[in-house]
Write an enzyme that holds these catalytic residues in place. Sequence first.
Site, PDB file in Angstrom:
ATOM      1  N   HIS A  43      77.498  88.918  92.419  1.00 27.79           N
ATOM      2  CA  HIS A  43      78.679  88.036  92.382  1.00 27.79           C
ATOM      3  C   HIS A  43      79.702  88.555  93.383  1.00 27.79           C
ATOM      4  O   HIS A  43      79.600  89.666  93.879  1.00 27.79           O
ATOM      5  CB  HIS A  43      79.254  87.915  90.972  1.00 27.79           C
ATOM      6  CG  HIS A  43      79.837  89.174  90.398  1.00 27.79           C
ATOM      7  ND1 HIS A  43      79.080  90.288  90.126  1.00 27.79           N
ATOM      8  CD2 HIS A  43      81.103  89.488  90.029  1.00 27.79           C
ATOM      9  CE1 HIS A  43      79.856  91.229  89.616  1.00 27.79           C
ATOM     10  NE2 HIS A  43      81.092  90.781  89.549  1.00 27.79           N
ATOM     11  N   HIS A 103      82.910  89.439  93.428  1.00 29.41           N
ATOM     12  CA  HIS A 103      84.043  90.345  93.211  1.00 29.41           C
ATOM     13  C   HIS A 103      84.026  91.509  94.215  1.00 29.41           C
ATOM     14  O   HIS A 103      82.962  92.030  94.559  1.00 29.41           O
ATOM     15  CB  HIS A 103      84.031  90.888  91.776  1.00 29.41           C
ATOM     16  CG  HIS A 103      84.523  89.871  90.775  1.00 29.41           C
ATOM     17  ND1 HIS A 103      84.303  90.004  89.424  1.00 29.41           N
ATOM     18  CD2 HIS A 103      85.232  88.726  90.942  1.00 29.41           C
ATOM     19  CE1 HIS A 103      84.862  88.970  88.790  1.00 29.41           C
ATOM     20  NE2 HIS A 103      85.426  88.177  89.688  1.00 29.41           N
ATOM     21  N   ASP A 142      84.653  94.613  94.088  1.00 28.87           N
ATOM     22  CA  ASP A 142      84.007  95.876  93.738  1.00 28.87           C
ATOM     23  C   ASP A 142      82.475  95.755  93.708  1.00 28.87           C
ATOM     24  O   ASP A 142      81.785  96.694  93.310  1.00 28.87           O
ATOM     25  CB  ASP A 142      84.544  96.436  92.409  1.00 28.87           C
ATOM     26  CG  ASP A 142      84.287  95.524  91.234  1.00 28.87           C
ATOM     27  OD1 ASP A 142      84.335  94.289  91.405  1.00 28.87           O
ATOM     28  OD2 ASP A 142      84.030  96.034  90.121  1.00 28.87           O
ATOM     29  N   HIS A 143      81.962  94.612  94.140  1.00 26.49           N
ATOM     30  CA  HIS A 143      80.513  94.424  94.309  1.00 26.49           C
ATOM     31  C   HIS A 143      80.146  94.038  95.741  1.00 26.49           C
ATOM     32  O   HIS A 143      78.968  94.030  96.083  1.00 26.49           O
ATOM     33  CB  HIS A 143      79.980  93.366  93.331  1.00 26.49           C
ATOM     34  CG  HIS A 143      80.122  93.792  91.894  1.00 26.49           C
ATOM     35  ND1 HIS A 143      79.058  94.242  91.137  1.00 26.49           N
ATOM     36  CD2 HIS A 143      81.218  93.884  91.100  1.00 26.49           C
ATOM     37  CE1 HIS A 143      79.496  94.585  89.935  1.00 26.49           C
ATOM     38  NE2 HIS A 143      80.802  94.371  89.882  1.00 26.49           N
ATOM     39  N   HIS A 176      81.039  85.270  83.879  1.00 26.29           N
ATOM     40  CA  HIS A 176      81.917  86.292  84.457  1.00 26.29           C
ATOM     41  C   HIS A 176      82.532  85.730  85.737  1.00 26.29           C
ATOM     42  O   HIS A 176      83.748  85.769  85.930  1.00 26.29           O
ATOM     43  CB  HIS A 176      81.119  87.555  84.719  1.00 26.29           C
ATOM     44  CG  HIS A 176      81.904  88.662  85.348  1.00 26.29           C
ATOM     45  ND1 HIS A 176      82.908  89.325  84.690  1.00 26.29           N
ATOM     46  CD2 HIS A 176      81.843  89.206  86.588  1.00 26.29           C
ATOM     47  CE1 HIS A 176      83.428  90.232  85.505  1.00 26.29           C
ATOM     48  NE2 HIS A 176      82.805  90.187  86.648  1.00 26.29           N
ATOM     49  N   ASP A 185      77.509  92.087  86.358  1.00 28.94           N
ATOM     50  CA  ASP A 185      78.537  92.140  85.313  1.00 28.94           C
ATOM     51  C   ASP A 185      78.284  91.105  84.222  1.00 28.94           C
ATOM     52  O   ASP A 185      79.203  90.669  83.535  1.00 28.94           O
ATOM     53  CB  ASP A 185      79.928  91.925  85.929  1.00 28.94           C
ATOM     54  CG  ASP A 185      80.389  93.141  86.726  1.00 28.94           C
ATOM     55  OD1 ASP A 185      79.652  94.140  86.793  1.00 28.94           O
ATOM     56  OD2 ASP A 185      81.500  93.075  87.304  1.00 28.94           O
ATOM     57  N   HIS A 225      78.612  98.499  85.738  1.00 26.40           N
ATOM     58  CA  HIS A 225      79.692  99.429  85.376  1.00 26.40           C
ATOM     59  C   HIS A 225      79.306 100.392  84.254  1.00 26.40           C
ATOM     60  O   HIS A 225      78.546 100.036  83.357  1.00 26.40           O
ATOM     61  CB  HIS A 225      80.936  98.661  84.907  1.00 26.40           C
ATOM     62  CG  HIS A 225      81.595  97.868  85.983  1.00 26.40           C
ATOM     63  ND1 HIS A 225      82.586  98.381  86.787  1.00 26.40           N
ATOM     64  CD2 HIS A 225      81.397  96.594  86.396  1.00 26.40           C
ATOM     65  CE1 HIS A 225      82.982  97.442  87.647  1.00 26.40           C
ATOM     66  NE2 HIS A 225      82.274  96.349  87.427  1.00 26.40           N
TER      67      HIS A 225
END
Length: 256
Positions: free
Chosen positions: A57, A59, A61-62, A115, A134, A172
């Site tokens: 996805h 985001h 942090d990915h 998410h 996530d 995570h």
Amino acid sequence: MSKLEIHQFPCLSDNYGVLVRDPDTGVVASIDAPEADAVRAALSEKGWKLTHILTTHYHADHTDGNLPLKEEFGCTIIGPRDEADKVRGIDIKVGDGDTFEFGSHSVKVFGTPGHTSGHIIYWIPDASVAFVGDTLFAMGCGRVFEGSMQGMWNSIQKVAALPPETTLYCGHEYTSANAAFALTIEPGNADLQARVKQVAALRADGKPTLPTQLSEELATNPFIRADSPEIRKNLGLESAADWEVFAEVRERKNRG
Ligand SMILES: [Fe+2]
């Protein structure tokens, strides 16, 4: 066909990076790319050359590592069709029901909206492994930012329907907090009580609690256990639909 080699390493404050290599063909994928430096360091530690990034996805942090890694390695970025406009450097767009080849292995894609609206997961059946981003965590699940609770429940059911021996890699390390929360939802679950102790011991040693096995999640994860009589009784939702039980568990975690 040789076994896939999988290397997990910590990134940022609580993300995991994962590298997957097919020894038969030498292809190497980074599952998401939380930060370029950590992925680069993991590659050089293993002596591997990056050929693919599989994005779950959009985001940051990915995906923060997507463009620098693509520039350095010329790797192909595969990612979710339904949010492709937000995935940096995407080359190949995939979605629910698609299959593609990674070296000598087939990868199946499931759409798991909730998410984010376009979130996908990757399942490699012959390696008995899934990369769930996530969507699901050890004893937890992702926050429902862009979908409905019912949609997220349906997405989690796609993970739950995989073979129970499937190894799940998640985005995570939230396991300690998830464990404490899970005990408030289903305190009488003996499997959960035992797992909470194992998790505490691992974290005390500074060790990862992931990957996890689907069978373990089916036994202990309150976000996947809407059919548990104890959970239903504790929530006062004995006759509610499964997704409504899930929604209440998710809302309690959001408040906690
Ligand atoms: Fe995320």
